[in-house]
Design a protein around this motif. Structure first.
Motif: not given
Ligand SMILES: Nc1nc2c(ncn2[C@@H]2O[C@H](COP(=O)(O)OP(=O)(O)OP(=O)(O)O)[C@@H](O)[C@H]2O)c(=O)[nH]1
Ligand SMILES: [Mg+2]
Ligand SMILES: [Zn+2]
Length: 433
Positions: A24-30, A63-71, A81-85
């Motif tokens: 739950e604590a993981v951040l996303w890259v805008s 914040a601009r409503g754009v879909r993000c891919n990276e954690l 990498p996503r697999g890490l969670v």
């Protein structure tokens, strides 16, 4: 993370800064190009954020409503990498003195694992993200897909000495404190559908995390708040200590005729110092009391077998230590591994006994492996007196054996043994060591 993801771990570990955190604590890259500037990584990097909005597929919206891919890691902000969670990390540390052969070994190991794991063991082995393993892919390419493969090339120009700073490291600001972390090489490991334990896919999947340190990083005094290049040692499930006999004068004296044809290293490193320093760091990082034995295996890998093969009787490594097993996939020949280990241990006791004593005084399980990345004796380059080879002739020997054996020990059910009855047994079942 949104709930749309597959089953999440309760905690995972960042492969950059080794902080553990719940998913739950993981951040996303805008993703929006206006959202630049991160306090840890600098003004040119995309902002990291804790999301509140997700799209239907479970991806965070910035914040601009754009879909993000990276954690990104909540502590160091470097990307994950996503697999890490979803799958547990499996940290492996490769340590050893400068020029002992770490980078060559690492490249040969991963290159061969890419082929052997799917073909022989029905295990998927893939780069966890396209960008993560770039430097390692370049090493592999230089050794095994070299455009000049029929030219005699000095070994040192196939893979250069690992630098102490530069592209293999990431710099992170914690307030006014800058910290340098080594870039991890990350591979997703999972049984394929044809693996006998395919049903236990979730328990048998791992994110393999490897590092290519410079040998100097393991020398006393080289670990500090600013340089945390070797702190993976504290997380490591498998320690691979590389010992280079060609740097040991006692060893050289015994195989002088083989080794002396080529330029000798100008220094004779006290390699046990590297091991003792690593042991001291692990005791601190893993909070181990002085007398306690390390619970994870330590393998002593004696490199450059091609130039000292005679001391083990020569042809010992002509076959890899595995073969068809009754589980429909290959299995490790643990008897051959044990026999090789005994032979190498004897030789070390004779020539460099302090290595054996340091290793066995620390870890409860120590296994000795001979390896060669070249698979044949290099030639001596006429002009400069340096070891050289035609890349076409590279044929690594036993370079994947340590990791395969480590996986068979640390993750029961993924890599079977060849003969033991019932050895591809369900995960959780404990076989002998
Ligand atoms: N004969 C032989 N030489 C090898 C082998 N592997 C590496 N070498 C030699 O050892 C040198 C150093 O190997 P590296 O893999 O760069 O050593 P390293 O441990 O990464 O060294 P640092 O990056 O300085 O810590 C190479 O330039 C080769 O000359 C091998 O399998 N056989
Ligand atoms: Mg190196
Ligand atoms: Zn981190």
């Amino acid at each position: 993370m949104s709930n749309a993801s597959a089953s999440l771990l309760s905690r995972t570990t960042c492969p950059h800064c080794w902080n553990t955190f719940p998913p739950e604590a993981v951040l996303w890259v805008s993703a929006h190009t206006d959202l630049l500037g991160d306090p840890r990584l600098g003004p040119e990097k995309q902002q990291r954020f804790l999301p509140t909005r997700f799209d239907l597929a479970g991806y965070a919206l910035d914040a601009r409503g754009v879909r993000c891919n990276e954690l990104a890691c909540p502590r160091c902000h470097l990307t994950l990498p996503r697999g890490l969670v979803e799958v547990e990390p499996f940290f492996v540390s490769i340590l050893g003195a400068p020029a002992c052969g770490k980078s060559f070994f690492l490249a040969a190991m991963t290159w061969q694992l890419r082929q052997e794991l799917p073909r022989l063991f029905q295990v998927r082995f893939q780069d966890a993200s396209p960008t993560a393993n770039q430097s390692l892919n370049e090493y592999e390419q230089s050794l095994f897909l070299n455009g000049r493969r029929d030219e005699v090339i000095p070994l040192a120009s196939l893979i250069r000495k690992t630098e102490l700073q530069g592209e293999l490291y990431d710099l992170v600001m914690f307030g006014s404190q800058q910290v340098s972390y080594p870039r991890p090489f990350l591979f997703a490991l999972a049984p394929t559908e044809r693996h006998p334990n395919a049903a236990a896919r979730q328990q048998l999947s791992r994110m393999l995390c490897l590092y290519d340190n410079a040998g100097e990083h393991f020398q006393p005094g080289m670990d500090s708040t600013q340089t945390q290049a070797t702190r993976h040692l504290g997380q490591s499930r498998l320690l691979l200590f590389l010992f280079d006999p060609t740097q040991d004068p006692r060893f050289r004296a015994r195989c002088s005729e083989e080794v002396n044809g080529a330029a000798a290293p100008s220094f004779a490193a006290r390699q046990e110092m590297v091991l003792l320093e690593a042991i001291a760091r692990i005791r601190v990082l893993a909070n181990m009391p002085g007398a306690a034995k390390h619970p994870h295996p330590l393998y002593v890998i004696v490199t450059k077998y091609d130039v000292w093969a005679k001391l083990l009787g020569g042809a010992f490594l002509s076959e890899p230590p595995w073969g068809e097993s009754r589980h429909g996939i290959h299995g490790l020949d643990v008897e051959r591994i044990a026999a090789a280990s005994r032979q190498v241990r004897e030789l070390l006791l004779d020539t460099s006994p302090e290595i054996v004593h340091a290793a066995e005084g620390f870890a409860s399980q120590v296994v000795y492996f001979p390896v060669s990345v070249l698979g044949r004796r290099p030639v001596v380059d006429a002009e400069k007196g340096l070891w050289a080879i035609k890349p076409r002739n590279l044929k690594p020997l036993w370079c994947t054996a340590p990791l395969l054996y480590g996986l068979s020990q640390g993750l029961k059910g993924l890599i079977p043994r060849r003969r033991d009855p019932g050895d591809a047994a369900a995960p959780g079942r404990r076989g002998g060591g």
